[in-house]
Each structure stands twice: as structure tokens, then as C-alpha cells.
Design a protein around this motif. Sequence first.
Motif, PDB file in Angstrom:
ATOM      1  N   ALA A 120       0.856  -1.187   0.000  1.00 45.41           N
ATOM      2  CA  ALA A 120       0.000   0.000   0.000  1.00 45.41           C
ATOM      3  C   ALA A 120       0.896   1.242   0.000  1.00 45.41           C
ATOM      4  O   ALA A 120       1.598   1.506   0.978  1.00 45.41           O
ATOM      5  CB  ALA A 120      -0.914   0.000   1.221  1.00 45.41           C
ATOM      6  N   ILE A 121       0.888   1.964  -1.086  1.00 42.30           N
ATOM      7  CA  ILE A 121       1.672   3.194  -1.205  1.00 42.30           C
ATOM      8  C   ILE A 121       0.682   4.326  -1.444  1.00 42.30           C
ATOM      9  O   ILE A 121       0.239   4.555  -2.569  1.00 42.30           O
ATOM     10  CB  ILE A 121       2.700   3.111  -2.350  1.00 42.30           C
ATOM     11  CG1 ILE A 121       3.602   1.885  -2.139  1.00 42.30           C
ATOM     12  CG2 ILE A 121       3.540   4.375  -2.417  1.00 42.30           C
ATOM     13  CD1 ILE A 121       4.639   1.689  -3.217  1.00 42.30           C
ATOM     14  N   PRO A 122       0.285   5.027  -0.397  1.00 35.20           N
ATOM     15  CA  PRO A 122      -0.775   6.032  -0.522  1.00 35.20           C
ATOM     16  C   PRO A 122      -0.296   7.299  -1.215  1.00 35.20           C
ATOM     17  O   PRO A 122       0.907   7.537  -1.380  1.00 35.20           O
ATOM     18  CB  PRO A 122      -1.148   6.319   0.935  1.00 35.20           C
ATOM     19  CG  PRO A 122       0.096   6.006   1.712  1.00 35.20           C
ATOM     20  CD  PRO A 122       0.773   4.892   0.983  1.00 35.20           C
ATOM     21  N   ALA A 123      -1.277   8.113  -1.645  1.00 37.42           N
ATOM     22  CA  ALA A 123      -0.945   9.442  -2.161  1.00 37.42           C
ATOM     23  C   ALA A 123      -0.336  10.245  -1.013  1.00 37.42           C
ATOM     24  O   ALA A 123      -0.726  10.082   0.141  1.00 37.42           O
ATOM     25  CB  ALA A 123      -2.215  10.116  -2.684  1.00 37.42           C
TER      26      ALA A 123
ATOM     27  N   ALA B 221      -0.882  21.651  15.178  1.00 39.62           N
ATOM     28  CA  ALA B 221      -0.417  23.038  15.122  1.00 39.62           C
ATOM     29  C   ALA B 221      -0.955  23.781  13.905  1.00 39.62           C
ATOM     30  O   ALA B 221      -0.970  25.018  13.871  1.00 39.62           O
ATOM     31  CB  ALA B 221       1.113  23.071  15.119  1.00 39.62           C
ATOM     32  N   GLY B 222      -1.397  23.016  12.896  1.00 43.64           N
ATOM     33  CA  GLY B 222      -1.890  23.646  11.673  1.00 43.64           C
ATOM     34  C   GLY B 222      -0.784  24.254  10.834  1.00 43.64           C
ATOM     35  O   GLY B 222      -1.033  25.176  10.047  1.00 43.64           O
ATOM     36  N   THR B 223       0.445  23.717  10.963  1.00 44.71           N
ATOM     37  CA  THR B 223       1.588  24.276  10.244  1.00 44.71           C
ATOM     38  C   THR B 223       2.120  23.260   9.242  1.00 44.71           C
ATOM     39  O   THR B 223       1.873  22.054   9.365  1.00 44.71           O
ATOM     40  CB  THR B 223       2.705  24.656  11.214  1.00 44.71           C
ATOM     41  OG1 THR B 223       3.096  23.480  11.971  1.00 44.71           O
ATOM     42  CG2 THR B 223       2.235  25.727  12.190  1.00 44.71           C
ATOM     43  N   GLU B 224       2.838  23.764   8.252  1.00 48.49           N
ATOM     44  CA  GLU B 224       3.486  22.916   7.263  1.00 48.49           C
ATOM     45  C   GLU B 224       4.971  23.226   7.208  1.00 48.49           C
ATOM     46  O   GLU B 224       5.386  24.366   7.402  1.00 48.49           O
ATOM     47  CB  GLU B 224       2.860  23.110   5.877  1.00 48.49           C
ATOM     48  CG  GLU B 224       1.447  22.575   5.774  1.00 48.49           C
ATOM     49  CD  GLU B 224       0.913  22.614   4.355  1.00 48.49           C
ATOM     50  OE1 GLU B 224       1.627  23.114   3.454  1.00 48.49           O
ATOM     51  OE2 GLU B 224      -0.225  22.138   4.141  1.00 48.49           O
ATOM     52  N   GLU B 225       5.763  22.183   6.940  1.00 50.65           N
ATOM     53  CA  GLU B 225       7.222  22.316   6.856  1.00 50.65           C
ATOM     54  C   GLU B 225       7.711  21.512   5.665  1.00 50.65           C
ATOM     55  O   GLU B 225       7.218  20.412   5.404  1.00 50.65           O
ATOM     56  CB  GLU B 225       7.863  21.786   8.139  1.00 50.65           C
ATOM     57  CG  GLU B 225       9.381  21.748   8.100  1.00 50.65           C
ATOM     58  CD  GLU B 225       9.978  20.999   9.284  1.00 50.65           C
ATOM     59  OE1 GLU B 225      11.134  20.553   9.157  1.00 50.65           O
ATOM     60  OE2 GLU B 225       9.276  20.834  10.301  1.00 50.65           O
ATOM     61  N   ARG B 226       8.659  22.051   4.950  1.00 51.83           N
ATOM     62  CA  ARG B 226       9.273  21.329   3.835  1.00 51.83           C
ATOM     63  C   ARG B 226      10.651  20.847   4.272  1.00 51.83           C
ATOM     64  O   ARG B 226      11.435  21.601   4.838  1.00 51.83           O
ATOM     65  CB  ARG B 226       9.377  22.218   2.599  1.00 51.83           C
ATOM     66  CG  ARG B 226       8.039  22.717   2.091  1.00 51.83           C
ATOM     67  CD  ARG B 226       8.205  23.546   0.839  1.00 51.83           C
ATOM     68  NE  ARG B 226       8.392  22.706  -0.333  1.00 51.83           N
ATOM     69  CZ  ARG B 226       8.823  23.161  -1.500  1.00 51.83           C
ATOM     70  NH1 ARG B 226       9.157  24.442  -1.640  1.00 51.83           N
ATOM     71  NH2 ARG B 226       8.945  22.348  -2.534  1.00 51.83           N
ATOM     72  N   GLN B 227      10.915  19.584   4.004  1.00 52.33           N
ATOM     73  CA  GLN B 227      12.172  18.967   4.442  1.00 52.33           C
ATOM     74  C   GLN B 227      12.639  17.995   3.370  1.00 52.33           C
ATOM     75  O   GLN B 227      11.843  17.231   2.824  1.00 52.33           O
ATOM     76  CB  GLN B 227      11.959  18.228   5.762  1.00 52.33           C
ATOM     77  CG  GLN B 227      13.171  17.476   6.277  1.00 52.33           C
ATOM     78  CD  GLN B 227      14.268  18.400   6.745  1.00 52.33           C
ATOM     79  OE1 GLN B 227      14.070  19.193   7.653  1.00 52.33           O
ATOM     80  NE2 GLN B 227      15.433  18.310   6.128  1.00 52.33           N
ATOM     81  N   SER B 228      13.928  18.012   3.081  1.00 49.97           N
ATOM     82  CA  SER B 228      14.493  17.078   2.103  1.00 49.97           C
ATOM     83  C   SER B 228      15.032  15.848   2.815  1.00 49.97           C
ATOM     84  O   SER B 228      15.631  15.953   3.899  1.00 49.97           O
ATOM     85  CB  SER B 228      15.616  17.761   1.309  1.00 49.97           C
ATOM     86  OG  SER B 228      15.083  18.781   0.484  1.00 49.97           O
ATOM     87  N   TYR B 229      14.838  14.685   2.173  1.00 48.08           N
ATOM     88  CA  TYR B 229      15.276  13.419   2.752  1.00 48.08           C
ATOM     89  C   TYR B 229      16.046  12.612   1.708  1.00 48.08           C
ATOM     90  O   TYR B 229      15.653  12.577   0.532  1.00 48.08           O
ATOM     91  CB  TYR B 229      14.072  12.601   3.234  1.00 48.08           C
ATOM     92  CG  TYR B 229      13.337  13.231   4.388  1.00 48.08           C
ATOM     93  CD1 TYR B 229      13.776  13.057   5.692  1.00 48.08           C
ATOM     94  CD2 TYR B 229      12.206  14.021   4.168  1.00 48.08           C
ATOM     95  CE1 TYR B 229      13.101  13.635   6.760  1.00 48.08           C
ATOM     96  CE2 TYR B 229      11.526  14.604   5.223  1.00 48.08           C
ATOM     97  CZ  TYR B 229      11.978  14.420   6.522  1.00 48.08           C
ATOM     98  OH  TYR B 229      11.314  14.996   7.575  1.00 48.08           O
TER      99      TYR B 229
ATOM    100  N   THR C 182       1.162  14.013  12.162  1.00 53.32           N
ATOM    101  CA  THR C 182       1.803  14.595  10.980  1.00 53.32           C
ATOM    102  C   THR C 182       1.500  13.764   9.737  1.00 53.32           C
ATOM    103  O   THR C 182       1.588  12.534   9.760  1.00 53.32           O
ATOM    104  CB  THR C 182       3.329  14.687  11.195  1.00 53.32           C
ATOM    105  OG1 THR C 182       3.587  15.575  12.282  1.00 53.32           O
ATOM    106  CG2 THR C 182       4.020  15.212   9.944  1.00 53.32           C
ATOM    107  N   ARG C 183       1.161  14.471   8.658  1.00 56.78           N
ATOM    108  CA  ARG C 183       0.897  13.824   7.366  1.00 56.78           C
ATOM    109  C   ARG C 183       1.832  14.401   6.313  1.00 56.78           C
ATOM    110  O   ARG C 183       2.171  15.594   6.358  1.00 56.78           O
ATOM    111  CB  ARG C 183      -0.547  14.078   6.931  1.00 56.78           C
ATOM    112  CG  ARG C 183      -1.594  13.408   7.791  1.00 56.78           C
ATOM    113  CD  ARG C 183      -2.993  13.756   7.315  1.00 56.78           C
ATOM    114  NE  ARG C 183      -3.297  15.166   7.494  1.00 56.78           N
ATOM    115  CZ  ARG C 183      -3.679  16.002   6.522  1.00 56.78           C
ATOM    116  NH1 ARG C 183      -3.783  15.553   5.274  1.00 56.78           N
ATOM    117  NH2 ARG C 183      -3.971  17.262   6.771  1.00 56.78           N
ATOM    118  N   VAL C 184       2.242  13.570   5.381  1.00 55.08           N
ATOM    119  CA  VAL C 184       2.981  14.052   4.214  1.00 55.08           C
ATOM    120  C   VAL C 184       1.936  14.428   3.168  1.00 55.08           C
ATOM    121  O   VAL C 184       1.225  13.563   2.649  1.00 55.08           O
ATOM    122  CB  VAL C 184       3.937  12.981   3.669  1.00 55.08           C
ATOM    123  CG1 VAL C 184       4.646  13.485   2.414  1.00 55.08           C
ATOM    124  CG2 VAL C 184       4.949  12.578   4.735  1.00 55.08           C
ATOM    125  N   VAL C 185       1.829  15.707   2.882  1.00 54.85           N
ATOM    126  CA  VAL C 185       0.790  16.173   1.949  1.00 54.85           C
ATOM    127  C   VAL C 185       1.329  16.400   0.548  1.00 54.85           C
ATOM    128  O   VAL C 185       0.562  16.564  -0.402  1.00 54.85           O
ATOM    129  CB  VAL C 185       0.130  17.463   2.480  1.00 54.85           C
ATOM    130  CG1 VAL C 185      -0.602  17.181   3.785  1.00 54.85           C
ATOM    131  CG2 VAL C 185       1.167  18.578   2.683  1.00 54.85           C
TER     132      VAL C 185
END
Length: 446
Positions: free
Chosen positions: A174-177, A342-350, A321-324
Amino acid sequence: MRAMTDHPATDDIIGIGFGPANLSLAIALRDAMGDGPPRTSLRFIERQDRFGWHRAMMLPGADMQISFVKDLVSLRDPTSPFSFLNYLHVKGRLSTFLNLKTFNPSRVEYNDYLAWAADHFSDVVAYGETVEAVRPEIRDGRLAAFVVEARDGAGTRRLRRCRHLVVAAGGDPAIPAPFAAHAQDRRLIHSSWYLPGIAQALGAPRLDGPEPRILVVGGGQSAVEIVTDLGARYPRALVDLAIRGPALKPADDSPFVNEIFDPAAVDRIHGAPAPVRAELIAAHRATNYAVVDADLIQDFYATLYEQTVSGVTRYRLRRSTRVVALEPASEGLRATLRDDVAGTEERQSYAAVICATGYQRAAVPAILDPVRPFMAGETADRHYRLPLERAEPRVSLHLQGFSEPTHGLTETLLSILPVRAGAIAQTILEEERAARAAIRSAAAAP
């Protein structure tokens, strides 16, 4: 590419997939046929080139979550030579295993037990073949047999024919959106191919250079096991664990709740009205889905606590936390993570993103689509048999691992394999006996 053979080989029984479910069935059939006729021929088709059970998750220190007594045979026949205890005896480890004082062998040892049992059936297993479709053989407008189309590693297409078909092909990752759009990116890894996948994505551990940051998504046992393994495998890695809930939840394995994995529970669930059945399954989800062994939670919590003492943060638990969004970048995969509290979003590289998001199963596997005109429904009966119409009496279709909504949580687990296999074996052999008796009677009639 070679052409399909014109004259398919014929077996009484064909099993698609040769994991623990159909391996247990092979043993049950051998035992049942040992009591006398009918003598039926059987064949199993397995896409792996050799037997293996979750090889990509053979992590150091990982133990089984069920007792060894729930092996391939013991719940059906504790005297069987295919029991885990007899495996230990044959391997010369029975006494030393007992000194461990545990009911839960390591995952590596249990895989070795399964492979040992599978070796006894190597003459009836076609390894390295992928089944592409199952087609009906029609005689006088009736379903007379199944024709199984498979392809081996060399591209050769093979046909096999049978009257009784048992599908135990397992679930699909299962690989979700939004991960699915990047399924071909080697830096996106599902837990089902974790070990080879992480080696391909990151290579060997390095003592210099930048510290790779890795994201693991999922709130279950596999997710926390992978986080722990990553930290040991890559000592410089920074690992984030993103979970949708506010906390990691412990698996409920208390005695009364654990009765949901008893063979008798299948009768209770299957016999209940559909709404009640759904409630029973939902009420026990905390035994299997998105939960973690309490000991592993304790160890991970202690690791996070030790970080507050040392001041060195390698692991982060990202709650609620969700990956959107996910997009490729030169340095890896760039994820947009939303903190729902918190209603916040963060961008992070992996450098790598690992989906420990489980498996999905259709009610009926897609390979059976050509047979659908002969199906009277998609719901298996108590003996895991799909209802057929316009079929000859000697034809049956069974599923293993696809009937959780009607048979309960044991359907995709190891808990009652031998009992389920025994039920399927007896059903098939009873049908064979009845059909052969009818043929003899017809032949003897004046």
C-alpha cells in the motif's frame, strides 16, 4: 520471447503463491491423502526464485509476534513432523532453544523453519514464475477447469490446467498518495523491500560526508523496527518518524482480546450478521493494525529520552503529521509535512523516504478477472470457497488471505494457518471423492 505452450499440463489442484498459507495447505493435503484415496496431483506457482518469507524485513534482533505453537501444523495436528518443535529437533537445537525460555523465536529462525518445511515440497513448486491471469476452460457452456497463465524469468509463458484452484498470492504494498506518483524512484521504499531498497538508495554506511536524513512514515510495528534498524545501520543518519496519530499505540495482546485469533473466533465472526461482524473486527483492530509491541515502544521512548540528556538529536517522532506533498530534488525527496494539531506545514528534504504503510488486498485478486462471468459473488463461504455458477461439480476456487471482512483478523495472519488449510484440503478432497464416485456410478450403469 518464446510462445505459449499449446497443451497445458494438468493437475487436480494448483496453488498460486507458495508462502506460509499454501505451504500449510500442501502439508494438509499430504496428510489428508495419506489416509487413502483420492490421490490428487498438486502444483504450486511462486514468483520468487526460492522460498522466502518477508526476506526484506529480516532485521537483527526482530522476533516473531506469535508463539511458535502457531506454526504450520500444530493447531491441527501437534504430532506432525512439520511442527516447529520437530524442526528444532532435526536441526539439533531443541534443548538450546528451550534454554531461551521464550515462545517467540527470531524472525530469521522462523523463516528458516518455513524454508525447511518448503524443501519437502520442492518437486511440486514452480519457483520464479509470475501468474498473469487465470482463464476459464469452458465445456458446453460450463466452467470445466482453470487455465493458469504464468511467465518465468526468461520470458517463457507457461500454461497449466486444474480443476481446483487456491489463490494465496498475498497483498500488494500500500503506497498512498502522494507517494504513489514516485513509486519508481529508488529513494522511495516500501517496507516490503526495505533491506535491498535502503542499500540501493543510500549504499554502505560512511564515516564522513553529510549526515543523511531519512523519513519513515507509519505508526505500526514495521515502522518502529525500521527506525531502530536505520539508526544502527547508518550511525550518522538523522531519522524522522511521521505518524498520523498523537502517539504510538501498544498492541493489545491481553488474554481475552487475544481470543480473536483462536480458530473458534472465525466461526463466531462468520456466523454474525454483517453489521455485527464489522463491529467485532473494528473493535479488535488494536491487536494488529497501526500498533507496536509494548517493549519496542518502551525502548524507543528511552532512546528519545536519552537524546534530551545528551543534547544530540538523531531521532524525531513527528506526531499528528501527514505528508501532503512529495517531489524529487537533487538532494533526495522533498516532503511537505503538515502538523494537524499546530496547523503548520514544513518542507524537508530526505535522502530516502520509507513507507511502512502496510498492504492492500482486493476482495478478489485481479488475476481472476477472466473467471468473473462464472462467479456467483465475491464473498467466500466458511471454507474459503468462492461461489461459482455454471461450473462442473469437480471445479472449485478458494482464496487464502482475502476474506478478512467475513472471516476476521486471522485471515491475513499466521495465527490459524493449519486450521484453515485443513478446512480447504478436506473440502477439495470431499468434492473429488463425490465427483469420482459419480463417474464410477455412471460408468457402471447399464
